[in-house]
Scaffold this motif. Structure first.
Motif, PDB file in Angstrom:
ATOM      1  N   GLU D 118       6.264   1.711  -7.247  1.00  0.00           N
ATOM      2  CA  GLU D 118       5.529   1.530  -8.502  1.00  0.00           C
ATOM      3  C   GLU D 118       4.029   1.296  -8.260  1.00  0.00           C
ATOM      4  O   GLU D 118       3.188   1.752  -9.026  1.00  0.00           O
ATOM      5  CB  GLU D 118       6.109   0.357  -9.286  1.00  0.00           C
ATOM      6  N   MET D 119       3.732   0.592  -7.186  1.00  0.00           N
ATOM      7  CA  MET D 119       2.331   0.326  -6.867  1.00  0.00           C
ATOM      8  C   MET D 119       1.609   1.610  -6.466  1.00  0.00           C
ATOM      9  O   MET D 119       0.466   1.847  -6.856  1.00  0.00           O
ATOM     10  CB  MET D 119       2.250  -0.724  -5.764  1.00  0.00           C
ATOM     11  N   VAL D 120       2.288   2.417  -5.673  1.00  0.00           N
ATOM     12  CA  VAL D 120       1.696   3.700  -5.273  1.00  0.00           C
ATOM     13  C   VAL D 120       1.462   4.552  -6.513  1.00  0.00           C
ATOM     14  O   VAL D 120       0.386   5.148  -6.692  1.00  0.00           O
ATOM     15  CB  VAL D 120       2.599   4.432  -4.270  1.00  0.00           C
ATOM     16  N   ASP D 121       2.482   4.610  -7.372  1.00  0.00           N
ATOM     17  CA  ASP D 121       2.324   5.391  -8.605  1.00  0.00           C
ATOM     18  C   ASP D 121       1.128   4.895  -9.414  1.00  0.00           C
ATOM     19  O   ASP D 121       0.353   5.698  -9.960  1.00  0.00           O
ATOM     20  CB  ASP D 121       3.599   5.302  -9.456  1.00  0.00           C
ATOM     21  N   ALA D 122       0.970   3.589  -9.486  1.00  0.00           N
ATOM     22  CA  ALA D 122      -0.115   3.019 -10.293  1.00  0.00           C
ATOM     23  C   ALA D 122      -1.491   3.407  -9.757  1.00  0.00           C
ATOM     24  O   ALA D 122      -2.384   3.807 -10.517  1.00  0.00           O
ATOM     25  CB  ALA D 122       0.022   1.499 -10.356  1.00  0.00           C
ATOM     26  N   VAL D 123      -1.693   3.286  -8.450  1.00  0.00           N
ATOM     27  CA  VAL D 123      -3.026   3.607  -7.913  1.00  0.00           C
ATOM     28  C   VAL D 123      -3.286   5.104  -7.968  1.00  0.00           C
ATOM     29  O   VAL D 123      -4.418   5.549  -8.194  1.00  0.00           O
ATOM     30  CB  VAL D 123      -3.240   3.085  -6.469  1.00  0.00           C
ATOM     31  N   GLU D 124      -2.216   5.891  -7.813  1.00  0.00           N
ATOM     32  CA  GLU D 124      -2.417   7.341  -7.859  1.00  0.00           C
ATOM     33  C   GLU D 124      -2.722   7.784  -9.290  1.00  0.00           C
ATOM     34  O   GLU D 124      -3.589   8.632  -9.517  1.00  0.00           O
ATOM     35  CB  GLU D 124      -1.215   8.070  -7.270  1.00  0.00           C
ATOM     36  N   LYS D 125      -2.006   7.187 -10.228  1.00  0.00           N
ATOM     37  CA  LYS D 125      -2.269   7.523 -11.633  1.00  0.00           C
ATOM     38  C   LYS D 125      -3.695   7.115 -12.031  1.00  0.00           C
ATOM     39  O   LYS D 125      -4.418   7.870 -12.693  1.00  0.00           O
ATOM     40  CB  LYS D 125      -1.256   6.775 -12.510  1.00  0.00           C
ATOM     41  N   ALA D 126      -4.103   5.934 -11.574  1.00  0.00           N
ATOM     42  CA  ALA D 126      -5.435   5.444 -11.940  1.00  0.00           C
ATOM     43  C   ALA D 126      -6.538   6.115 -11.123  1.00  0.00           C
ATOM     44  O   ALA D 126      -7.716   6.050 -11.505  1.00  0.00           O
ATOM     45  CB  ALA D 126      -5.486   3.927 -11.731  1.00  0.00           C
ATOM     46  N   GLY D 127      -6.147   6.692  -9.997  1.00  0.00           N
ATOM     47  CA  GLY D 127      -7.152   7.352  -9.158  1.00  0.00           C
ATOM     48  C   GLY D 127      -8.133   6.385  -8.516  1.00  0.00           C
ATOM     49  O   GLY D 127      -9.292   6.712  -8.296  1.00  0.00           O
ATOM     50  N   VAL D 128      -7.641   5.184  -8.210  1.00  0.00           N
ATOM     51  CA  VAL D 128      -8.536   4.204  -7.576  1.00  0.00           C
ATOM     52  C   VAL D 128      -8.359   4.220  -6.058  1.00  0.00           C
ATOM     53  O   VAL D 128      -7.269   4.463  -5.541  1.00  0.00           O
ATOM     54  CB  VAL D 128      -8.265   2.780  -8.102  1.00  0.00           C
ATOM     55  N   ALA D 129      -9.471   3.965  -5.391  1.00  0.00           N
ATOM     56  CA  ALA D 129      -9.413   3.859  -3.925  1.00  0.00           C
ATOM     57  C   ALA D 129      -8.526   2.671  -3.570  1.00  0.00           C
ATOM     58  O   ALA D 129      -8.554   1.644  -4.252  1.00  0.00           O
ATOM     59  CB  ALA D 129     -10.812   3.668  -3.363  1.00  0.00           C
ATOM     60  N   ASN D 130      -7.757   2.819  -2.506  1.00  0.00           N
ATOM     61  CA  ASN D 130      -6.837   1.735  -2.175  1.00  0.00           C
ATOM     62  C   ASN D 130      -6.557   1.708  -0.687  1.00  0.00           C
ATOM     63  O   ASN D 130      -6.554   2.730  -0.009  1.00  0.00           O
ATOM     64  CB  ASN D 130      -5.530   1.903  -2.956  1.00  0.00           C
ATOM     65  N   THR D 131      -6.311   0.507  -0.193  1.00  0.00           N
ATOM     66  CA  THR D 131      -5.946   0.344   1.214  1.00  0.00           C
ATOM     67  C   THR D 131      -5.122  -0.927   1.360  1.00  0.00           C
ATOM     68  O   THR D 131      -5.153  -1.810   0.484  1.00  0.00           O
ATOM     69  CB  THR D 131      -7.188   0.287   2.131  1.00  0.00           C
ATOM     70  N   VAL D 132      -4.351  -0.972   2.422  1.00  0.00           N
ATOM     71  CA  VAL D 132      -3.559  -2.155   2.747  1.00  0.00           C
ATOM     72  C   VAL D 132      -4.034  -2.659   4.104  1.00  0.00           C
ATOM     73  O   VAL D 132      -4.314  -1.868   5.004  1.00  0.00           O
ATOM     74  CB  VAL D 132      -2.051  -1.807   2.748  1.00  0.00           C
ATOM     75  N   TRP D 133      -4.127  -3.969   4.242  1.00  0.00           N
ATOM     76  CA  TRP D 133      -4.749  -4.572   5.425  1.00  0.00           C
ATOM     77  C   TRP D 133      -3.850  -4.552   6.672  1.00  0.00           C
ATOM     78  O   TRP D 133      -3.606  -5.606   7.265  1.00  0.00           O
ATOM     79  CB  TRP D 133      -5.174  -6.004   5.129  1.00  0.00           C
ATOM     80  N   HIS D 338     -13.989  -3.301  10.761  1.00  0.00           N
ATOM     81  CA  HIS D 338     -13.922  -1.845  10.880  1.00  0.00           C
ATOM     82  C   HIS D 338     -13.211  -1.215   9.685  1.00  0.00           C
ATOM     83  O   HIS D 338     -13.566  -0.132   9.229  1.00  0.00           O
ATOM     84  CB  HIS D 338     -13.225  -1.476  12.186  1.00  0.00           C
ATOM     85  N   GLN D 339     -12.198  -1.912   9.176  1.00  0.00           N
ATOM     86  CA  GLN D 339     -11.484  -1.378   8.010  1.00  0.00           C
ATOM     87  C   GLN D 339     -12.404  -1.363   6.791  1.00  0.00           C
ATOM     88  O   GLN D 339     -12.431  -0.380   6.041  1.00  0.00           O
ATOM     89  CB  GLN D 339     -10.207  -2.189   7.748  1.00  0.00           C
ATOM     90  N   VAL D 340     -13.166  -2.432   6.609  1.00  0.00           N
ATOM     91  CA  VAL D 340     -14.135  -2.446   5.509  1.00  0.00           C
ATOM     92  C   VAL D 340     -15.142  -1.311   5.677  1.00  0.00           C
ATOM     93  O   VAL D 340     -15.447  -0.567   4.738  1.00  0.00           O
ATOM     94  CB  VAL D 340     -14.869  -3.804   5.441  1.00  0.00           C
ATOM     95  N   ALA D 341     -15.651  -1.164   6.906  1.00  0.00           N
ATOM     96  CA  ALA D 341     -16.674  -0.137   7.134  1.00  0.00           C
ATOM     97  C   ALA D 341     -16.126   1.244   6.779  1.00  0.00           C
ATOM     98  O   ALA D 341     -16.782   2.033   6.095  1.00  0.00           O
ATOM     99  CB  ALA D 341     -17.147  -0.185   8.578  1.00  0.00           C
ATOM    100  N   ASP D 342     -14.913   1.547   7.231  1.00  0.00           N
ATOM    101  CA  ASP D 342     -14.336   2.865   6.939  1.00  0.00           C
ATOM    102  C   ASP D 342     -14.027   3.023   5.451  1.00  0.00           C
ATOM    103  O   ASP D 342     -14.239   4.093   4.877  1.00  0.00           O
ATOM    104  CB  ASP D 342     -13.034   3.059   7.744  1.00  0.00           C
ATOM    105  N   PHE D 343     -13.514   1.970   4.853  1.00  0.00           N
ATOM    106  CA  PHE D 343     -13.148   2.042   3.434  1.00  0.00           C
ATOM    107  C   PHE D 343     -14.392   2.250   2.565  1.00  0.00           C
ATOM    108  O   PHE D 343     -14.424   3.130   1.699  1.00  0.00           O
ATOM    109  CB  PHE D 343     -12.406   0.761   3.034  1.00  0.00           C
ATOM    110  N   VAL D 344     -15.416   1.451   2.831  1.00  0.00           N
ATOM    111  CA  VAL D 344     -16.633   1.546   2.018  1.00  0.00           C
ATOM    112  C   VAL D 344     -17.290   2.907   2.228  1.00  0.00           C
ATOM    113  O   VAL D 344     -17.780   3.532   1.278  1.00  0.00           O
ATOM    114  CB  VAL D 344     -17.599   0.392   2.344  1.00  0.00           C
ATOM    115  N   THR D 345     -17.305   3.369   3.454  1.00  0.00           N
ATOM    116  CA  THR D 345     -17.895   4.684   3.727  1.00  0.00           C
ATOM    117  C   THR D 345     -17.176   5.766   2.923  1.00  0.00           C
ATOM    118  O   THR D 345     -17.803   6.683   2.384  1.00  0.00           O
ATOM    119  CB  THR D 345     -17.826   4.979   5.233  1.00  0.00           C
ATOM    120  N   SER D 346     -15.854   5.648   2.817  1.00  0.00           N
ATOM    121  CA  SER D 346     -15.083   6.676   2.121  1.00  0.00           C
ATOM    122  C   SER D 346     -15.352   6.671   0.617  1.00  0.00           C
ATOM    123  O   SER D 346     -15.119   7.667  -0.060  1.00  0.00           O
ATOM    124  CB  SER D 346     -13.582   6.481   2.374  1.00  0.00           C
TER     125      SER D 346
END
Lengths: 383, 383, 383, 383
Positions: D118-133, D338-346
């Motif tokens: 359900e969470m995957v569906d939600a972020v995909e439907k909303a089209g928001v950038a997302n990551t898990v730590w 590094h995760q922040v750097a890659d995420f923000v860059t994307s």
């Protein structure tokens, strides 16, 4: 940190490798330690205004100066951080002391101990707080070693040995001098590996094992000529590429030190070992989280070198209750963070464990004796 | 070994630690190597007849002697093995050479290089095969290091360092002298750690890295007096408990050596490291199966020190095709086995890689210079 | 050994890798241990007479047989050593028991536990001394682990894990079967890594941590076909190349085991680890001299894994008082020497610590359950 | 970072261990990486206002919220960081997606894969950038492993193994539940070590070695009852204290995983090893700077495991050109940086390498299969 902690306004001179390490330390110290004053990135100073501004933008320094004398005049600067090449430490530090600033100076303190003596006199006369960035004391594993020694667990000390091995100058095509490679230019650096690397080993040794009485040293310059980036010409190399020395400590133990930039396979391998009657300790910078401990009190069948992962956060391991949980390492840069935390805490009336300018002068004296011994092929008394 | 290989009759003088190690080597060399002559345990010689007989019974020596001069007279002895305290090497070796025996002598060769010179002259004059038990050359990992160096893989050499660290004499109550502890008595041993331990480091260094030009050394005796087992009285300790020295090798590289019996936590830690332009090598006796190799030819992203487990039996690893399968280590004692195998093979007309008496004299000269340098606090030229 | 110790006449069947390891053990056990009977190399038996004779010449076996039934008839043979491929153990061992010989049988005991059951019955009925060459129990570091566990130092056990990793069969061109490669032929070996390698891990585990209740396993054959050396044809590979299993021990602890011949970079890496409430232990075959010990009793600031160099000769370390001095390692082969020493000593009325045929049957039962579990993809109860 | 980079306003929910790690990452990412947007500490949210304010003061968060729904309503928040216990991830993440926020969610993604779906569906439907730590992917040594695998250097993969060993819950007196110990309470955490520790191992494994087909698992709860901090009563422990499983990967390789909090001597020992036809790799969290590499291409005489110190700053080692110089380690916390750097860059239109919610769902599915397999004592298909 309390919301109402007053700022400690920093003026940084220089923006190289050490400028970044120190800036990070001011930021993280405030975030991870409960300090009486909040380190604040007030101004960065460098001759090249554009580069200084770029550095200020990245790190959030509030302003930029291009003349360190102007920086010293500013009332809104509480502490001056000297992160320049070695040949500028003396002049800037004395002026900063006269301006009443707290001073954090890169190592080695000076070009020689005569300069260093004057710098110590200046800060003592001015009564300003002062420290030199011999940061390795505050790697948690090294601080733990100090703690074990101070508790008397080692008993009589027989041996101390340290080396600092690198391999980055083996290539003959590497030039010397200029902004990036001033460490290879004796005019800017004072000496080669002796002041750059052995000075670290000596500072830790004096802290852990007390004073050095006399030394017998040898130095070598393996590559005799390199292109100088300033002149563009091939010139004689005047620094020491390698240096090793024997010594006696005042406590009767024997010392053995070595440093080089020609030890293929070692990037920045600072190692130290101390052998006591009851316990021995060993540490190296490549695996900086671990302290190796041999404890003769252990039952004989299961005596062995223990690899202590210095990451416990229950009060056992210095500084680590400010970071994460057991098993999770912190990096090289935290040694600077810890130095800032201790220094700032001491400004509130606390006791500062050093290294002060006076401590760094002791290291300078050993370096001077080492270089003289190598030049004269004789044993030299320190002091 | 061919069924018809003629015997090589061994006469062993001494039955201590080294007497056992050598005896085992004669037995195993015949079982694991295809030799032109079969090492045969013909006679063991020691002043105490009962102990000599017990030793003979255990190991299967066919006969016993109590006077080494009688042993030398026997026609059925082909080779004499001198496993006595150091102060007897000179006299026995010269007599054995005159008697035309092949000689395997314990290290160090002699009490000093004057004695050593006479011993070399004697074996050369007599034309007898000779070797000194500097066994560490034939640890497979050390032999592999020699092979890599001889192939020129290291390029220009910058640094060589070695140490031999023990901790068994820290206890003040340990006596000196007598049968078990003659190594602590300068009259029997000649010196302390210099001849006992550093001599091993020096032999390997000369073999791997060539001659030493000059040295600057320091020695120390930490416990000044101990009860002597001979007199029962507390007497001055005359050996060196610790010794360290700086040196220049003839190839321009710098050397650093240290030995002690006061390094708490180290049982018999002989380590060596050589840093070349293209490759560095590292080995230690506690983990004797491994050779650490840093190879600058590796791709930069995956350069690192390689831990080579020197147990391959396909011809890659010296001596190991005579033992087991990859991954299975052999012990310290096999270094003696390999020396016997090479020595016996050379008796059939082959080339012997040493160390001969002449090689061991070179080591003795360095030891002499080290002891003189420490006494005079000066740099000493070797030779 | 006393000069008058009566002989223990050995008849060895097989002359491969294990034939050599056992022969060396008989020789060294007599030289290094004080035994009530002297192991004597009386006869070696193999179908190929020339090879048997060559082996006898090398090792000093007094005679040669080509039919093992003839060997068993000889009155001058006291003990039979079965060093053949696995498919011959059952028949020879039962006949040897009936002939009243002491038996030393290679591992695994049999092709399966049905065979093993009959073999145990045979030796028990005949009342002959018996052992199986699960030699790793007698690596000194492993024996020390057993001693620490028996002393109760670990407390409640939570976890046991072991693996045996090799990489020598990755090459697709490697054939299967024949004299050299019978371990890759299920007809001769019974199974692949399960019987060859995991059996070692299981034997040690049962000895250190008690019985196994149930298992869930998987096996894999990565290379499906190889040329068979017997037929010269490409045939299906029927052994397991890799095997891993989960299990519960009877003491409530969890077990995890893995073996493979496809773990690039590992030659013969047998590792084991046991985690107890108060202490954990770890060992691996590549560095067989060391036992890693974590002792929760240590002060919290200096807790860490201790690397115990199991070479002390003052009684602390099993078997080591028979060898050299602290710091000097012995090799893989000494595990067989120690087994001979213990076995021969027990013939004089002493207690034998095993592993007996009965012990080896327990291991066989676990192996059987593992193979069945992998075939059925189900948890299997052992026994 | 350019002076004119627009802010990326962060709203952090939770202020525990992970809240601190994430906050530091936002700060350091801006100082060490050249990012298109500047991570800005806009608001921290927690039910306890005083604690939230104290956290905000320490880290410099500009404001405080006590209800996460209010936080989501704020227009000045660009990205929401969910650092709460696991049982809140699902509700908050779906609401945040609906509010159009970028989302950074702590691991594991959810309580089970139904929630995760359900969470995957939600972020995909909303089209928001997302990551898990799942931060361990970005330890430089682990990123280097990925790079070597992607370059095809390993060839066919045979084995993958990983474990995550801790020892902090051995003490029976340790309570469960409450704010500090919610990880021991299944109601808040979903599972024990499976979701907390094995989930990390699984995420890295799927990233490095591809999908998992089926699993056979076992779990154990060693201490059956503990005082619950919520109720003050002794209650049944419902989490898994330990979990191990066998698996097949889709690429045909075999997997072996284990996690526990009862492995005395291991603080947070996450290890992984992958064995390929041509190369093997090994890493562990306690020595996180090192990647062990075995390269079969090396010459046979000097093949061995290489210890690569992943600190080179010339482009060889992922992320390290942003830090110091060769030889100087960075810590655990930099994996978040590094995760922040890659995420923000994307966010600026670049490609994001993950892990996304969808990647984390794959890990969740393996966890679900593992827990079901352990409950049913059967092999379970993943998915």
């Amino acid at each position: 940190m309390p919301a109402d902690a007053p700022p400690l306004n920093i003026g940084l001179i220089g923006y190289g490798f050490m400028g970044r390490a120190h800036s990070n330390a001011y930021v993280q110290a405030g975030n991870f330690f409960d300090l009486p004053r909040k380190p604040t990135l007030k101004a960065v100073c460098a001759r090249n205004k554009d580069r200084a501004q770029a550095f200020a933008d990245t790190w959030g320094y509030e302003s930029v100066e291009t003349d360190w004398r102007e920086l010293l005049k500013r009332d809104d600067i509480d502490a001056v951080d000297i992160a320049t090449p070695n040949n500028l430490h003396h002049e800037i530090a004395i002026a900063a002391a006269e301006a009443g600033k707290a001073i954090l100076c890169e190592k080695p303190l000076a070009m020689d101990s005569a300069q260093g003596r004057e710098m110590v006199d200046a800060v003592e006369k001015a009564g300003v707080a002062n420290t030199v960035w011999y940061n390795y004391r505050r790697i948690p594993a090294v601080s733990l070693a100090k703690q074990l020694i101070d508790e008397g667990l080692l008993g009589r000390i027989f041996h101390y040995r340290a080396n600092f091995l690198q391999d980055w100058t083996i290539n003959e095509e590497l030039p010397q001098g200029g902004e990036a490679l001033w460490r290879l230019d004796a005019a800017a650096a004072g000496s080669g590996v002796t002041g750059d690397l052995l000075a670290h080993c000596i500072d830790t040794a004096l802290w852990l094992n007390g004073g050095v009485s006399d030394v017998s040293a040898m130095t070598e310059t393996f590559i005799k000529e390199r292109v100088h980036q300033g002149t563009g010409e091939k010139q004689k190399v005047t620094i020491d590429d390698a240096c090793a020395f024997l010594c006696h400590f005042e406590n009767g133990s024997l010392g053995l030190f070595e440093s080089t930039r020609y030890a293929r396979g070692h990037k920045a391998l600072y190692t130290l070992e101390i052998n006591g009657e009851h316990m021995s300790l060993r540490w190296d910078l490549h695996d900086l989280t671990r302290l190796e401990v041999f404890d003769y009190r252990d039952e004989s069948a299961i005596r062995g070198w223990k690899s202590v992962h210095v990451t416990d956060n229950g009060g056992e391991h210095p500084y680590m209750d400010h970071w994460w949980v057991p098993g999770l390492s912190v990096g090289y840069e935290t040694s600077f963070v810890h130095q800032v935390a201790d220094f700032v805490t001491s400004l509130d009336g606390g006791d500062f464990k050093g290294p002060t300018f006076a401590d760094a002068l002791d290291t300078q004296k050993v370096c001077d004796a080492v270089l003289k011994s190598a030049a004269d092929r004789s044993w030299e008394t320190v002091g």
